[in-house]
Design an enzyme around this catalytic site. Structure first.
Site, PDB file in Angstrom:
ATOM      1  CB  CYS A  50      -0.935   0.016   1.207  1.00 49.82           C
ATOM      2  SG  CYS A  50      -0.103   0.336   2.771  1.00 49.82           S
ATOM      3  CB  CYS A  53       4.054  -0.505   2.394  1.00 46.17           C
ATOM      4  SG  CYS A  53       2.772  -1.398   3.280  1.00 46.17           S
ATOM      5  CG  ASP A 456      -2.000  -3.129 -32.546  1.00 42.37           C
ATOM      6  OD1 ASP A 456      -1.144  -2.514 -33.202  1.00 42.37           O
ATOM      7  OD2 ASP A 456      -2.174  -4.359 -32.631  1.00 42.37           O
ATOM      8  CG  ASP A 640      -2.868  -8.118 -31.256  1.00 42.91           C
ATOM      9  OD1 ASP A 640      -2.421  -7.023 -31.661  1.00 42.91           O
ATOM     10  OD2 ASP A 640      -2.708  -9.182 -31.866  1.00 42.91           O
ATOM     11  CG  ASP A 644       0.217  -3.634 -29.343  1.00 41.02           C
ATOM     12  OD1 ASP A 644       0.732  -2.672 -29.922  1.00 41.02           O
ATOM     13  OD2 ASP A 644      -0.458  -4.509 -29.922  1.00 41.02           O
TER      14      ASP A 644
END
Length: 767
Positions: A50, A53, A456, A640, A644
């Site tokens: 978190c 931390c 894309d 995809d 990318d």
């Protein structure tokens, strides 16, 4: 839910003794020399979950004079430290830097991408949830008999049975909270596990006291139920974070473990990737991936560059061509010369791009984590104040302690903690029914905020599968010959040609594939060739005016062209409807592609998209996403390919089809299983409704606390009533989240929608 509210930061504290500090030599060897006396070291910090931390570790490291800068990556649980080799005349010992991390309360060791520890922790959490749930249900059954007016002997027996069930359950399921609370206190921090631990221990201790003294009331059910509900939120949070970190592991699996090195005397030796030096000669066979960035020394082959540019078409490589790490060699053997070390290669650069992007995603939880830092001491002060008030002014210290315990329980942030993850889980389940996988629960929150989108081309707007488009004008006999030759090749266009026929009616005995060129078959009729025009026609060039936006394969007999087969990538179903929906919502769209400008321009014109970019490398796509973020936009990236992946990580939120490369799916926040691109606007609808429900849940939690806390402070609410009230608020939050199931999966096609990309801010994004 905040990690501190769920006992995250100290979960591995019990296992710390099993880990030794790395040596100075190990740390120096694993560090990158940045020049000017600066080194960069990467450490794993498994206890980080978190913003609190992150702040603790970064603050302790930056306080050292030999640390130039430190950045904690929440997704990968990794801290990157840039340190000085010397401060004045004092030589820096990197072990002292690691000791600083330990001193702040967190385990640290040399970074490794393995997540076995995370999987083991998840299994422990799920088992703890089961134990707490089993104990709570049984204690509740026993409590019903007590509430129904059982006589004193029966009541005492049920109380003792409840104590026997609760004790091992609290010890086993509550160890996450107890260890975290002790770890925080030991290092001078008060986290949310401190009031939780106090409430559970005090509730059990008082219940045991009442049982020993034949009291009428006991609150064993309250203590165990509290643990059960909090552990559910903790487990959901851990699973979501674990999924968000899977992309880096996928890249590590993509890279080969080593390579075959050709020695000066002609001998061969297999070496691990880390041992390959610049200048080493490497042998890469067909079907193998390039291990490090290299230059082709000898050999000719077709190679799959989709990892670099996202395009499925094979590219011919020969002597002098540069190849990036991860490129797949398809048809012929190659001898390469390493031009970079593994840690400086293309794949390593993609990993660094992704990690840099992931580091920026931690901000969405930091506000809640900072609120949790204030919440813990506020709860302690409130409970302690109630204890003093009822003890000093009421004169009944037993009642004062009961009020304090009730305050600790009733102010438990369970409803607040479940407000986000329960909506995420319900929404994820609803989207799953529509074929959309949610990999990171926070992504729905970010998807609801988008104001622009980037797609894309190959494999996203198109299917990434070449389609034979001029079959009607091709001679059937030539088609059979070409399909037969194509069956002997792994080239995407040859495979598409073979698939379009489905069977082979003509067979050849003497067939060979010439890597990077095509296929040749010697027959009694002559030499048949199938491949590029220059190969099949022995140097013939393309006719004037031929469309450059289409791919082609040429069949020839004795170098005389018989037939030309043209291919075009098919549009993904639902593209027009999806882009029309974006236009209706006035969300501008940009196409990002590694393909040639003429191909991208033709597709953009067909889809009425005015903004497009071609010839992009992975870093260019990621840079576009980063620039959009810096300009104040919230960008959705849909892609995809492996190329990318950095852009998917750098965007505000990302989606990928199930047909994407492994690393593309892992880097994305959403994965849609069906071919239709209509899944994208459907996910946006679901995310926006989920966002509304999350805000409603926060409002419910705030109203609950506003009503419940005064009741506890006034002494009206006993620990049992407090536990029931806390549970009721959680149930209301869950029921509200279940309203997401009413979301329809049908996506209406907008009628009369404006053409995509009408918003003027798109031009600013493209600049």
């Amino acid at each position: 839910m905040s990690c501190c509210a769920a006992g995250t930061e100290g979960t591995l504290e019990m296992e710390r003794a099993a880990h030794a500090l790395p040596s100075s030599e190990e740390l120096r060897l694993s560090s990158r020399d940045l020049g000017d006396g600066l080194y960069q070291t990467e450490l794993s910090v498994p206890g980080v979950h978190c913003g609190a931390c992150i702040a603790t570790i970064e603050k302790s490291l930056k306080s050292r004079p030999d640390v130039e800068r430190a950045r904690v990556n929440l997704s990968t649980k990794r801290v990157s430290i840039v340190w000085k080799a010397k401060v004045g005349q004092i030589v820096t010992d990197p072990v002292d830097i690691v000791r600083t991390v330990f001193a702040s309360g967190y385990e640290a060791h040399l970074f490794a991408a393995a997540t076995d520890g995370d999987e083991a922790l998840r299994n422990k959490l799920m088992l703890a949830v089961a134990v707490a749930g089993f104990a709570a249900s049984n204690i509740m059954l026993l409590s019903v008999s007590v509430w129904s007016g059982a006589d004193a002997a029966t009541r005492d027996m049920f109380h003792w049975l409840s104590a026997a069930i609760a004790a091992p359950a609290i010890i086993y399921a509550g160890r996450f909270f107890f260890v975290s609370a002790w770890n925080g206190l030991r290092h001078g921090r008060v986290n949310m596990d401190v009031p939780i631990s106090l409430a559970v221990i005090l509730a059990y201790s008082m219940s045991l006291w009442e049982t020993v003294h034949h009291g009428e009331q006991a609150w064993f059910d309250a203590s165990v139920t509290l643990l059960f509900l909090l552990l559910i939120g903790r487990t959901l949070d851990h699973v979501m974070r674990d999924r968000a970190r899977s992309a880096i592991t996928g890249l590590a699996r993509l890279s080969p473990r080593g390579a075959m090195v050709v020695m000066a005397d002609g001998g061969r030796e297999y070496r691990p990737l880390a041992d390959i030096a610049i200048g080493d000669r490497l042998s890469v066979g067909a079907g193998e991936r390039v291990p490090v960035d290299s230059i082709v020394v000898s050999g000719v082959s077709d190679s799959d560059f989709s990892i670099v540019n996202g395009e499925s078409a094979a590219v011919r490589v020969q002597k002098g061509d540069a190849l990036q790490a991860g490129i797949l060699n398809l048809t012929g053997g190659l001898t390469l010369e390493a031009s970079a070390l593994a840690r400086d290669s293309f794949l390593a650069e993609i990993v660094r791009l992704m990690e840099a992007a992931e580091g920026g995603k931690a901000g969405y939880r930091r506000i809640a984590d900072r609120a949790a830092e204030i919440y813990a001491p506020a709860v302690h002060l409130l409970a302690f104040g109630a204890f003093l008030f009822w003890g000093l002014y009421g004169g009944d210290w037993k009642h004062a302690l009961l009020v304090a315990v009730a305050v600790l329980i009733i102010t438990c942030p369970c409803a607040l903690g479940l407000a986000v993850p329960v909506v995420q889980v319900v929404a994820a389940g609803r989207l799953f029914k529509a074929g959309i996988m949610v990999k990171d629960g926070s992504a729905m929150e970010r998807l609801a905020e988008i104001d622009c989108a980037a797609f894309d081309k190959t494999g996203t707007l198109t299917l990434g599968r070449p389609r034979f488009i001029n079959r009607s004008g091709v001679d059937p006999g030539h088609m059979q010959i070409a399909a037969s030759l194509g069956s002997h090749s792994r080239h995407p266009l040859s495979e598409a040609l073979y698939r379009s026929v489905g069977s082979v009616a003509v067979t050849f005995d003497d067939v060979r594939e010439i890597p990077g060129s095509g296929i040749e078959a010697k027959t009694s009729a002559g030499i048949y060739r199938l491949g590029s025009r220059s190969f099949a026609g022995n140097g013939t060039t393309a006719p004037e005016g031929r469309m450059s936006s289409r791919s082609e394969v040429v069949l020839s007999l004795d170098y005389a062209v018989l037939e030309t087969f043209q291919f075009e990538d098919a549009l993904r179903p639902g593209v027009e409807q999806a882009l029309a929906d974006f236009a209706l919502k006035k969300i501008p769209v940009t196409i990002l592609s590694g393909d040639r400008p003429e191909v991208v321009a033709k597709l953009a014109t067909r889809l009425c998209v005015r903004d497009w970019k071609a010839n992009l490398k992975p870093a260019d796509k990621a840079g576009f996403c980063v620039e959009a973020q810096r300009s104040g936009h919230r960008l959705l990236m849909v892609g995809d390919g492996i190329n990318d992946a950095p852009a998917l990580s750098a965007a505000h939120v990302s989606m990928a089809p199930a047909t994407a490369a492994d690393i593309g799916r892992q880097a994305a926040d959403f994965v849609f299983m069906h071919d239709s691109l209509e899944a994208v606007p459907l996910a946006i609808r679901a995310s926006r409704k989920a966002g509304r429900l999350i805000r409603e849940n926060f409002a419910i939690a705030i109203i609950y606390n506003g009503l419940a806390v005064p009741l506890a402070l006034s002494g009206i609410a006993t620990p049992l009533i407090a536990a029931i009230a806390m549970s009721t608020s959680s149930i209301i939050v869950v029921l509200n989240a279940l309203r997401l199931n009413s979301l329809g999966s049908h996506l209406p096609v907008p009628k009369g929608a404006p053409t995509p990309n009408v918003a003027p801010r798109t031009a600013r994004l493209a600049s």
